[in-house]
Each structure stands twice: as C-alpha cells, then as structure tokens.
Write a protein that holds these residues in place. Structure first.
Motif, PDB file in Angstrom:
ATOM      1  N   GLU A   5      -3.380   4.862   0.254  1.00  0.00           N
ATOM      2  CA  GLU A   5      -4.188   3.645   0.355  1.00  0.00           C
ATOM      3  C   GLU A   5      -4.289   3.178   1.797  1.00  0.00           C
ATOM      4  OE1 GLU A   5      -3.166   1.679  -4.010  1.00  0.00           O
ATOM      5  OE2 GLU A   5      -1.760   1.444  -2.349  1.00  0.00           O
ATOM      6  N   GLN A  19       0.800  -1.219   0.000  1.00  0.00           N
ATOM      7  CA  GLN A  19       0.000   0.000   0.000  1.00  0.00           C
ATOM      8  C   GLN A  19       0.837   1.275   0.000  1.00  0.00           C
ATOM      9  OE1 GLN A  19      -3.211  -0.806   3.294  1.00  0.00           O
ATOM     10  NE2 GLN A  19      -1.380  -2.003   3.726  1.00  0.00           N
ATOM     11  N   ARG A  49      -7.787   2.983   4.476  1.00  0.00           N
ATOM     12  CA  ARG A  49      -8.208   1.768   5.178  1.00  0.00           C
ATOM     13  C   ARG A  49      -8.108   1.899   6.693  1.00  0.00           C
ATOM     14  NH1 ARG A  49      -4.677  -2.033   1.050  1.00  0.00           N
ATOM     15  NH2 ARG A  49      -6.106  -1.876  -0.727  1.00  0.00           N
ATOM     16  N   ASN A  50      -7.391   2.895   7.164  1.00  0.00           N
ATOM     17  CA  ASN A  50      -7.139   3.003   8.607  1.00  0.00           C
ATOM     18  C   ASN A  50      -7.608   4.326   9.218  1.00  0.00           C
ATOM     19  OD1 ASN A  50      -5.252   0.553   9.474  1.00  0.00           O
ATOM     20  ND2 ASN A  50      -4.660   1.191   7.416  1.00  0.00           N
TER      21      ASN A  50
END
Length: 298
Positions: free
Chosen positions: A286, A282, A290-291
């Motif tokens: 990215e 990633q 996602r976090n």
C-alpha cells in the motif's frame, strides 16, 4: 464541560512527532502542545494552523522543559541519537524528561524506545542508537513512571533515503541491505501517530508495556519485488554481507551493520497489535502504491 487534556509532543516538527501531533489534532480527544526547538519551521507553523499550541523547548535545557511540561496530561517523547551520534547525551536527554515528568505528575508518557542490544547480547553486540533508547526505557521503569514504549521497525521511508536502491554496473538496481534472507519488519513512520493516539486513549491497557510495531515483514528480495512491480524498474537484493556493508563509505555504516545483525535475531514486532491500534496503517504494498513516483529519480 472540562477542556480536553493536553499532550506535549516532542519533535513535533520532525517525522515521528509530526505524525503523532497530526493524529492527535485530527482526533480531537487531546489538546496538542507541540514542542520544538524551531517554532518558525514550516512544519511547526502548519501544526499551529491545525490547532496546536507551539512551545519552544530543548531537551538539553532543563528550565525550558519544566515550562513545556507544566499542566500536561501526557507526553510523547522521541530522542534523536543521529543528531550528535552521542549515546550519553541522548540518555541524559531522556532521563531529564523522565525526571521532570515524574516531578510534575504527568499521567502517561509514550516513549519512542528500542531494545538495549548491548545488554540483551551480554556485550557481544552494541548498537548505540538502540542501546541509548533502551537505557532510557530502563530509567523510566526504575522511576516507576507511567510509561509505554513503542518500538519502531525499519521505516519504509528509509527506502527513499539511506537504503534507496542504487544502480549496479549491470544496469539494474540493488538494495544493499544485509539481512541474509531473514525477513525484516517495516512500517511507515507516518502511521505511528494513529498507534500513539490509541495507546493514549487506553492507558489502563498499555502503561508499563513495550510494544514492538510492524505492518509488514518481508525479505529484502520481497521488498525489491514489490518496488520493481510498482516502479517498473528492475530492483534486486544485492545479497551484501554484513562485513561488506560495514565497509561502505558513509557515516554510520558500521552502526547500521550491527543493527541489521540484531534484526536477524527477529526482535519482537507485533503486526497484529499494530494494526489493531491503527487499522489504517499501511502495508509495504500500500505504501509503495502511494509513493512510487518518489522513486522515479532513483
């Protein structure tokens, strides 16, 4: 049909080893012998469920290492300076694994190494959590062992922990990372496993090499901008100096300040090679997408 070769993965219940063990288990080319001091940990139990052989061993215990490394094809080794903050102990742990692997005829060791900064700078700068790993790399080379070193950059996950944004007295958040505008390499530790898997599958291309890893190279201001965009919070580069960072009140602040001084010299980290080895690794953009929820309580 011959059984798949076995790879012993140290630190299997931790971040780096866990990433490697999971990648190997998912791929299936190798059997995984997960080495841990705590086989009852939740992470170890999960690896067992996924098909790993769980073996209890300690880097300070030679006999346990002999037993753990019998009949393995390969090894992934990670050492942890921060557990004891003792460079001599870390170096001895690495040398112990090197000696035993050499004695048992292990065919390929992938070591989570780093540069020997003290040696590179002729003693002008010492970064013990780098230097010890550098000494271990050198020892593997002296033995003539079939070793590949993978050198991680700053973990993206550190933005959730030691380098998390802190609220300023002006109401916005700041990143206290003293890079002085110089870009800093980064990578998610969870993407290490795919890199190590690719290296183990092509030993003829990577034995004897030191591979600097990276999936992004941004200034602290650029990291802050990405974080702001994904969290909706205003996050900025505090532009803290090395001197002021050294005076922060947490264990290891002076050590980390020296690390950032070394990062400013732009050590070799190869984004293109990293992504060739693990195309799914990633970027920071990215990873943040996602976090981002993990930053909600910052």
């Amino acid at each position: 049909m011959a059984a798949p070769p076995t790879v012993a993965v140290f630190g299997a219940s931790g971040n780096q080893g866990g990433s490697v063990a999971k990648a190997l288990l998912k791929d299936g080319t190798f059997k995984v012998r997960a080495i841990t001091r705590k086989p009852r940990k939740r992470e170890a139990k999960e690896l067992k469920r996924l098909g790993a052989e769980i073996v209890k061993a300690d880097l300070d215990n030679e006999k346990s290492l002999f037993d753990a490394l019998k009949n393995v094809y390969g090894v992934f080794l990670v050492t942890n300076y921060w557990e004891y903050m003792d460079i001599d102990r870390e170096v001895q742990q690495g040398k112990r694994v090197a000696d035993i692997s050499n004695h048992l005829g292990v065919k390929h060791i992938v070591f989570s190494g780093l540069e020997n900064v003290r040696k590179l700078t002729n003693g002008k700068l010492d970064v013990p959590h780098f230097d010890g790993k550098g000494q271990i790399e050198e020892y593997f080379r002296e033995l003539g062992a079939p070793m590949t070193s993978v050198r991680m950059p700053d973990y993206f996950e550190n933005f959730l922990d030691v380098f998390r944004p802190v609220k300023s007295d002006k109401g916005y958040y700041v990143l206290d990372i003293p890079m002085g505008g110089v870009p800093m390499d980064g990578m998610s530790v969870k993407d290490l496993g795919g890199v190590v898997l690719a290296i183990l599958k092509s030993p003829e291309n990577f034995i004897g090499k030191d591979i600097g890893l990276s999936t992004d190279k941004l200034t602290i201001e650029e990291y802050a901008d990405v974080m702001s965009r994904h969290t909706g919070k205003t996050i900025r580069d505090s532009k803290i100096s090395i001197k002021d960072f050294e005076e922060l009140k947490f264990p290891g602040a002076q050590e980390l300040a020296k690390m950032f001084q070394f990062y400013m010299s732009q050590p070799d980290r190869n984004k293109d090679l990293t992504l060739m080895l693990n195309p799914e690794a990633q970027s920071f953009e990215e990873w943040m997408s996602r976090n981002k929820n993990a930053f909600m309580n910052v």
